[in-house]
Motif scaffolding. Structure first.
Motif, PDB file in Angstrom:
ATOM      1  N   TRP A   1      10.538  13.023  -2.737  1.00  8.47           N
ATOM      2  CA  TRP A   1      10.674  11.717  -3.398  1.00  8.47           C
ATOM      3  C   TRP A   1      11.737  10.884  -2.694  1.00  8.47           C
ATOM      4  N   TYR A   2      12.888  11.484  -2.397  1.00 10.99           N
ATOM      5  CA  TYR A   2      13.941  10.759  -1.682  1.00 10.99           C
ATOM      6  C   TYR A   2      13.491  10.370  -0.284  1.00 10.99           C
ATOM      7  N   ARG A   3      12.827  11.278   0.419  1.00  6.53           N
ATOM      8  CA  ARG A   3      12.362  10.985   1.778  1.00  6.53           C
ATOM      9  C   ARG A   3      11.415   9.789   1.763  1.00  6.53           C
ATOM     10  N   ARG A   4      10.451   9.815   0.862  1.00  2.81           N
ATOM     11  CA  ARG A   4       9.467   8.729   0.793  1.00  2.81           C
ATOM     12  C   ARG A   4      10.111   7.396   0.412  1.00  2.81           C
ATOM     13  N   ASN A   5      11.049   7.432  -0.518  1.00  2.00           N
ATOM     14  CA  ASN A   5      11.727   6.198  -0.915  1.00  2.00           C
ATOM     15  C   ASN A   5      12.611   5.657   0.197  1.00  2.00           C
ATOM     16  N   LEU A   6      13.313   6.539   0.884  1.00  3.16           N
ATOM     17  CA  LEU A   6      14.157   6.085   1.997  1.00  3.16           C
ATOM     18  C   LEU A   6      13.321   5.490   3.123  1.00  3.16           C
ATOM     19  N   GLN A   7      12.127   6.010   3.331  1.00  6.00           N
ATOM     20  CA  GLN A   7      11.245   5.461   4.359  1.00  6.00           C
ATOM     21  C   GLN A   7      10.797   4.038   4.035  1.00  6.00           C
ATOM     22  N   LEU A   8      10.884   3.644   2.785  1.00  9.03           N
ATOM     23  CA  LEU A   8      10.468   2.299   2.388  1.00  9.03           C
ATOM     24  C   LEU A   8      11.567   1.250   2.562  1.00  9.03           C
ATOM     25  N   ILE A   9      12.782   1.675   2.873  1.00  9.56           N
ATOM     26  CA  ILE A   9      13.888   0.712   2.980  1.00  9.56           C
ATOM     27  C   ILE A   9      13.660  -0.279   4.121  1.00  9.56           C
ATOM     28  N   TRP A  10      13.345   0.221   5.300  1.00  6.77           N
ATOM     29  CA  TRP A  10      13.157  -0.672   6.459  1.00  6.77           C
ATOM     30  C   TRP A  10      11.964  -1.615   6.243  1.00  6.77           C
TER      31      TRP A  10
ATOM     32  N   ALA B   1       0.835  -1.208   0.000  1.00  6.05           N
ATOM     33  CA  ALA B   1       0.000   0.000   0.000  1.00  6.05           C
ATOM     34  C   ALA B   1       0.871   1.261   0.000  1.00  6.05           C
ATOM     35  N   ALA B   2       1.957   1.250   0.759  1.00  6.86           N
ATOM     36  CA  ALA B   2       2.861   2.410   0.800  1.00  6.86           C
ATOM     37  C   ALA B   2       3.519   2.628  -0.558  1.00  6.86           C
ATOM     38  N   ARG B   3       3.907   1.548  -1.220  1.00  6.31           N
ATOM     39  CA  ARG B   3       4.496   1.666  -2.556  1.00  6.31           C
ATOM     40  C   ARG B   3       3.474   2.173  -3.564  1.00  6.31           C
ATOM     41  N   GLU B   4       2.247   1.672  -3.480  1.00  6.49           N
ATOM     42  CA  GLU B   4       1.193   2.133  -4.383  1.00  6.49           C
ATOM     43  C   GLU B   4       0.908   3.615  -4.165  1.00  6.49           C
ATOM     44  N   GLU B   5       0.892   4.041  -2.904  1.00  6.39           N
ATOM     45  CA  GLU B   5       0.661   5.455  -2.584  1.00  6.39           C
ATOM     46  C   GLU B   5       1.790   6.321  -3.149  1.00  6.39           C
ATOM     47  N   LEU B   6       3.036   5.861  -3.006  1.00 10.34           N
ATOM     48  CA  LEU B   6       4.176   6.599  -3.540  1.00 10.34           C
ATOM     49  C   LEU B   6       4.089   6.696  -5.063  1.00 10.34           C
ATOM     50  N   ASN B   7       3.741   5.597  -5.713  1.00 10.12           N
ATOM     51  CA  ASN B   7       3.611   5.608  -7.173  1.00 10.12           C
ATOM     52  C   ASN B   7       2.514   6.568  -7.619  1.00 10.12           C
ATOM     53  N   GLN B   8       1.403   6.606  -6.890  1.00 10.83           N
ATOM     54  CA  GLN B   8       0.305   7.509  -7.249  1.00 10.83           C
ATOM     55  C   GLN B   8       0.717   8.961  -7.024  1.00 10.83           C
TER      56      GLN B   8
END
Length: 142
Positions: free
Chosen positions: A117-126, A49-56
């Motif tokens: 964009w970087y903040r959101r992507n970095l938050q997805l690492i963990w 869901a977090a990845r889908e939200e980021l993509n949207q």
């Protein structure tokens, strides 16, 4: 396999893979349909869901940016053609000035976008690491 619907049609998807569609006509971003496994854990669902939200969010930004670009370019071309007093094409040099000015005007917005964009992507690492550990142990138990 299961049937998942997209906005344009029903697509039969192989649930082992993410699917990447054609570029959106406005944002130019390819829609990604993330796989949904039958035994998806809550952690996996939240990550998906977090990845889908980021993509949207990304697609929405570029749709707005591209619409603004197209509108301002049309206005620029129209203005230049009126100045010329004839229906000739605007020169490449004149268009390059428009492109430069447009990017200069959008500089702050682009910097904000890049930072977010970087903040959101970095938050997805963990979460990605945790999901991959879950998937590794699931595969190891087979």
């Amino acid at each position: 396999m299961s049937s998942l619907s997209s906005s344009s049609s029903n697509v039969r998807m192989d649930r082992r893979f993410d699917w990447v569609g054609p570029p959106d006509s406005v944002s130019k971003i390819r829609k990604i349909m993330l796989r949904r496994v039958d035994n998806e854990s809550e952690l996996e669902r939240q990550y998906r869901a977090a990845r889908e939200e980021l993509n949207q969010w990304n697609s929405d930004f570029w749709a707005e940016h591209n619409q603004l670009f197209d509108r301002q370019k049309s206005e620029f071309v129209e203005k230049k053609q009126k100045e010329l007093g004839r229906l000739e094409h605007v020169s490449a040099n004149e268009l390059s000035e428009f492109y430069r000015d447009f990017l200069n005007d959008r500089h702050v917005a682009m910097m904000v976008y890049n930072k977010e964009w970087y903040r959101r992507n970095l938050q997805l690492i963990w979460p990605a690491l945790k999901v991959n550990v879950v998937r590794f142990f699931r595969m190891a138990r087979r």
